[in-house]
Design a protein around this motif. Sequence first.
Motif, PDB file in Angstrom:
ATOM      1  N   SER A  79      71.211   5.254  82.107  1.00  0.00           N
ATOM      2  CA  SER A  79      72.126   6.077  82.902  1.00  0.00           C
ATOM      3  C   SER A  79      71.389   7.034  83.833  1.00  0.00           C
ATOM      4  O   SER A  79      72.021   7.755  84.611  1.00  0.00           O
ATOM      5  CB  SER A  79      73.068   6.868  81.986  1.00  0.00           C
ATOM      6  OG  SER A  79      73.973   5.982  81.357  1.00  0.00           O
ATOM      7  N   ILE A  80      70.070   7.051  83.739  1.00  0.00           N
ATOM      8  CA  ILE A  80      69.231   7.841  84.643  1.00  0.00           C
ATOM      9  C   ILE A  80      68.103   6.905  85.094  1.00  0.00           C
ATOM     10  O   ILE A  80      66.961   7.041  84.676  1.00  0.00           O
ATOM     11  CB  ILE A  80      68.674   9.113  83.946  1.00  0.00           C
ATOM     12  CG1 ILE A  80      69.798   9.922  83.304  1.00  0.00           C
ATOM     13  CG2 ILE A  80      67.912   9.981  84.949  1.00  0.00           C
ATOM     14  CD1 ILE A  80      69.334  11.140  82.523  1.00  0.00           C
ATOM     15  N   PRO A  81      68.439   5.901  85.897  1.00  0.00           N
ATOM     16  CA  PRO A  81      67.481   4.834  86.210  1.00  0.00           C
ATOM     17  C   PRO A  81      66.209   5.329  86.905  1.00  0.00           C
ATOM     18  O   PRO A  81      66.258   6.231  87.740  1.00  0.00           O
ATOM     19  CB  PRO A  81      68.271   3.886  87.114  1.00  0.00           C
ATOM     20  CG  PRO A  81      69.449   4.647  87.582  1.00  0.00           C
ATOM     21  CD  PRO A  81      69.717   5.719  86.583  1.00  0.00           C
ATOM     22  N   ASP A  82      65.096   4.717  86.496  1.00  0.00           N
ATOM     23  CA  ASP A  82      63.782   4.936  87.110  1.00  0.00           C
ATOM     24  C   ASP A  82      63.258   6.361  86.958  1.00  0.00           C
ATOM     25  O   ASP A  82      62.385   6.787  87.723  1.00  0.00           O
ATOM     26  CB  ASP A  82      63.802   4.532  88.600  1.00  0.00           C
ATOM     27  CG  ASP A  82      64.259   3.090  88.789  1.00  0.00           C
ATOM     28  OD1 ASP A  82      63.824   2.225  88.001  1.00  0.00           O
ATOM     29  OD2 ASP A  82      65.071   2.837  89.696  1.00  0.00           O
ATOM     30  N   ILE A  83      63.760   7.096  85.998  1.00  0.00           N
ATOM     31  CA  ILE A  83      63.296   8.457  85.715  1.00  0.00           C
ATOM     32  C   ILE A  83      62.770   8.472  84.280  1.00  0.00           C
ATOM     33  O   ILE A  83      63.461   8.015  83.360  1.00  0.00           O
ATOM     34  CB  ILE A  83      64.440   9.497  85.860  1.00  0.00           C
ATOM     35  CG1 ILE A  83      65.067   9.442  87.254  1.00  0.00           C
ATOM     36  CG2 ILE A  83      63.961  10.897  85.495  1.00  0.00           C
ATOM     37  CD1 ILE A  83      64.196   9.936  88.382  1.00  0.00           C
ATOM     38  N   TYR A  84      61.565   9.011  84.094  1.00  0.00           N
ATOM     39  CA  TYR A  84      60.938   9.053  82.770  1.00  0.00           C
ATOM     40  C   TYR A  84      60.322  10.417  82.562  1.00  0.00           C
ATOM     41  O   TYR A  84      59.915  11.080  83.520  1.00  0.00           O
ATOM     42  CB  TYR A  84      59.849   7.971  82.655  1.00  0.00           C
ATOM     43  CG  TYR A  84      60.400   6.585  82.893  1.00  0.00           C
ATOM     44  CD1 TYR A  84      60.943   5.857  81.849  1.00  0.00           C
ATOM     45  CD2 TYR A  84      60.419   6.037  84.171  1.00  0.00           C
ATOM     46  CE1 TYR A  84      61.486   4.593  82.072  1.00  0.00           C
ATOM     47  CE2 TYR A  84      60.949   4.782  84.405  1.00  0.00           C
ATOM     48  CZ  TYR A  84      61.486   4.066  83.352  1.00  0.00           C
ATOM     49  OH  TYR A  84      62.019   2.838  83.577  1.00  0.00           O
ATOM     50  N   ALA A  85      60.266  10.838  81.292  1.00  0.00           N
ATOM     51  CA  ALA A  85      59.643  12.117  80.978  1.00  0.00           C
ATOM     52  C   ALA A  85      59.191  12.116  79.518  1.00  0.00           C
ATOM     53  O   ALA A  85      59.743  11.385  78.686  1.00  0.00           O
ATOM     54  CB  ALA A  85      60.628  13.266  81.214  1.00  0.00           C
ATOM     55  N   GLU A  86      58.189  12.935  79.233  1.00  0.00           N
ATOM     56  CA  GLU A  86      57.710  13.128  77.869  1.00  0.00           C
ATOM     57  C   GLU A  86      58.684  14.069  77.158  1.00  0.00           C
ATOM     58  O   GLU A  86      58.941  15.175  77.641  1.00  0.00           O
ATOM     59  CB  GLU A  86      56.305  13.749  77.882  1.00  0.00           C
ATOM     60  CG  GLU A  86      55.254  12.879  78.555  1.00  0.00           C
ATOM     61  CD  GLU A  86      54.831  11.710  77.688  1.00  0.00           C
ATOM     62  OE1 GLU A  86      54.675  11.899  76.465  1.00  0.00           O
ATOM     63  OE2 GLU A  86      54.655  10.599  78.236  1.00  0.00           O
ATOM     64  N   ILE A  87      59.245  13.605  76.033  1.00  0.00           N
ATOM     65  CA  ILE A  87      60.246  14.380  75.283  1.00  0.00           C
ATOM     66  C   ILE A  87      59.725  14.618  73.874  1.00  0.00           C
ATOM     67  O   ILE A  87      59.202  13.710  73.225  1.00  0.00           O
ATOM     68  CB  ILE A  87      61.594  13.612  75.223  1.00  0.00           C
ATOM     69  CG1 ILE A  87      62.104  13.275  76.630  1.00  0.00           C
ATOM     70  CG2 ILE A  87      62.640  14.389  74.415  1.00  0.00           C
ATOM     71  CD1 ILE A  87      62.416  14.467  77.503  1.00  0.00           C
ATOM     72  N   THR A  88      59.901  15.841  73.388  1.00  0.00           N
ATOM     73  CA  THR A  88      59.504  16.203  72.023  1.00  0.00           C
ATOM     74  C   THR A  88      60.734  16.158  71.129  1.00  0.00           C
ATOM     75  O   THR A  88      61.756  16.772  71.436  1.00  0.00           O
ATOM     76  CB  THR A  88      58.887  17.613  71.997  1.00  0.00           C
ATOM     77  OG1 THR A  88      57.758  17.628  72.881  1.00  0.00           O
ATOM     78  CG2 THR A  88      58.443  17.989  70.589  1.00  0.00           C
TER      79      THR A  88
ATOM     80  N   VAL B  64      55.835  13.438  70.463  1.00  0.00           N
ATOM     81  CA  VAL B  64      56.150  13.351  71.889  1.00  0.00           C
ATOM     82  C   VAL B  64      56.111  11.882  72.293  1.00  0.00           C
ATOM     83  O   VAL B  64      55.160  11.172  71.983  1.00  0.00           O
ATOM     84  CB  VAL B  64      55.133  14.161  72.725  1.00  0.00           C
ATOM     85  CG1 VAL B  64      55.417  14.012  74.222  1.00  0.00           C
ATOM     86  CG2 VAL B  64      55.143  15.616  72.322  1.00  0.00           C
ATOM     87  N   HIS B  65      57.173  11.439  72.962  1.00  0.00           N
ATOM     88  CA  HIS B  65      57.261  10.066  73.457  1.00  0.00           C
ATOM     89  C   HIS B  65      57.827  10.088  74.867  1.00  0.00           C
ATOM     90  O   HIS B  65      58.671  10.929  75.185  1.00  0.00           O
ATOM     91  CB  HIS B  65      58.203   9.220  72.582  1.00  0.00           C
ATOM     92  CG  HIS B  65      57.714   8.997  71.207  1.00  0.00           C
ATOM     93  ND1 HIS B  65      56.851   7.978  70.870  1.00  0.00           N
ATOM     94  CD2 HIS B  65      57.946   9.669  70.053  1.00  0.00           C
ATOM     95  CE1 HIS B  65      56.586   8.026  69.579  1.00  0.00           C
ATOM     96  NE2 HIS B  65      57.242   9.045  69.068  1.00  0.00           N
ATOM     97  N   GLU B  66      57.403   9.134  75.681  1.00  0.00           N
ATOM     98  CA  GLU B  66      58.006   8.997  77.005  1.00  0.00           C
ATOM     99  C   GLU B  66      59.361   8.329  76.839  1.00  0.00           C
ATOM    100  O   GLU B  66      59.483   7.334  76.142  1.00  0.00           O
ATOM    101  CB  GLU B  66      57.123   8.157  77.926  1.00  0.00           C
ATOM    102  CG  GLU B  66      57.700   8.082  79.334  1.00  0.00           C
ATOM    103  CD  GLU B  66      56.840   7.290  80.286  1.00  0.00           C
ATOM    104  OE1 GLU B  66      56.257   7.920  81.183  1.00  0.00           O
ATOM    105  OE2 GLU B  66      56.759   6.054  80.122  1.00  0.00           O
ATOM    106  N   GLU B  67      60.385   8.915  77.466  1.00  0.00           N
ATOM    107  CA  GLU B  67      61.730   8.365  77.403  1.00  0.00           C
ATOM    108  C   GLU B  67      62.260   8.103  78.803  1.00  0.00           C
ATOM    109  O   GLU B  67      61.884   8.769  79.765  1.00  0.00           O
ATOM    110  CB  GLU B  67      62.698   9.328  76.685  1.00  0.00           C
ATOM    111  CG  GLU B  67      62.400   9.469  75.213  1.00  0.00           C
ATOM    112  CD  GLU B  67      63.440  10.280  74.466  1.00  0.00           C
ATOM    113  OE1 GLU B  67      64.653  10.191  74.812  1.00  0.00           O
ATOM    114  OE2 GLU B  67      63.061  11.000  73.526  1.00  0.00           O
ATOM    115  N   GLY B  68      63.152   7.139  78.854  1.00  0.00           N
ATOM    116  CA  GLY B  68      63.912   6.830  80.046  1.00  0.00           C
ATOM    117  C   GLY B  68      65.328   6.550  79.596  1.00  0.00           C
ATOM    118  O   GLY B  68      65.621   6.601  78.396  1.00  0.00           O
ATOM    119  N   CYS B  69      66.212   6.232  80.523  1.00  0.00           N
ATOM    120  CA  CYS B  69      67.608   6.025  80.169  1.00  0.00           C
ATOM    121  C   CYS B  69      68.269   5.129  81.208  1.00  0.00           C
ATOM    122  O   CYS B  69      68.051   5.308  82.411  1.00  0.00           O
ATOM    123  CB  CYS B  69      68.315   7.374  80.110  1.00  0.00           C
ATOM    124  SG  CYS B  69      70.049   7.291  79.666  1.00  0.00           S
TER     125      CYS B  69
END
Length: 177
Positions: free
Chosen positions: A104-113, A97-102
């Motif tokens: 193309s989706i500025p200022d939004i982050y989430a833990e992704i498996t 699990v790592h926190e990701e951002g993008c």
Amino acid sequence: MSETEPTDAELLEILIAPHPTLRARARSVAPGELDAIRALLPAMYATMYKAPGIGLAAPQIGQSRRFAIVDVADGDERRPITLINPEIVARSESLAVHEEGCLSIPDIYAEITRPEHVTVRYLDEQGAAQTLSADGLLGVCLQHEIDHLDGVLFVDHLSALKRNMLMRKLAKNLKGR
């Protein structure tokens, strides 16, 4: 501004979700397109570094072609990797699990498996076949950028409830700009 910093005219526009190009599967790069891709790379890298980001896929700059760039080096060090027609050829069964951002989706982050380790086969900017095995930040970045080439955003790895909440937050953030 230093000689190595890009001018605003050299920077590319990064598409923001829900732009339809971000949801389309990109087409493979043909051998005859390598010169055009090489010509685009300096502006693409300048755009990624300026953003700042660690990866940028062609669909994010309006190019529906299968190529992406990554550079997960720390600080001012540069270790750019250009991936043309990349494909994941092996994935570990173990997950991380790592926190990701993008960008193309500025200022939004989430833990992704995602799979903890991947092996990717691709062509470099010279058209030579390469294989790269990676885990950690580079492994996550490779999977994230290859997802872009398939029309998949990192939020698609979340539950529908969490994804919808984050996309509403993005829409609200963009209205305030």
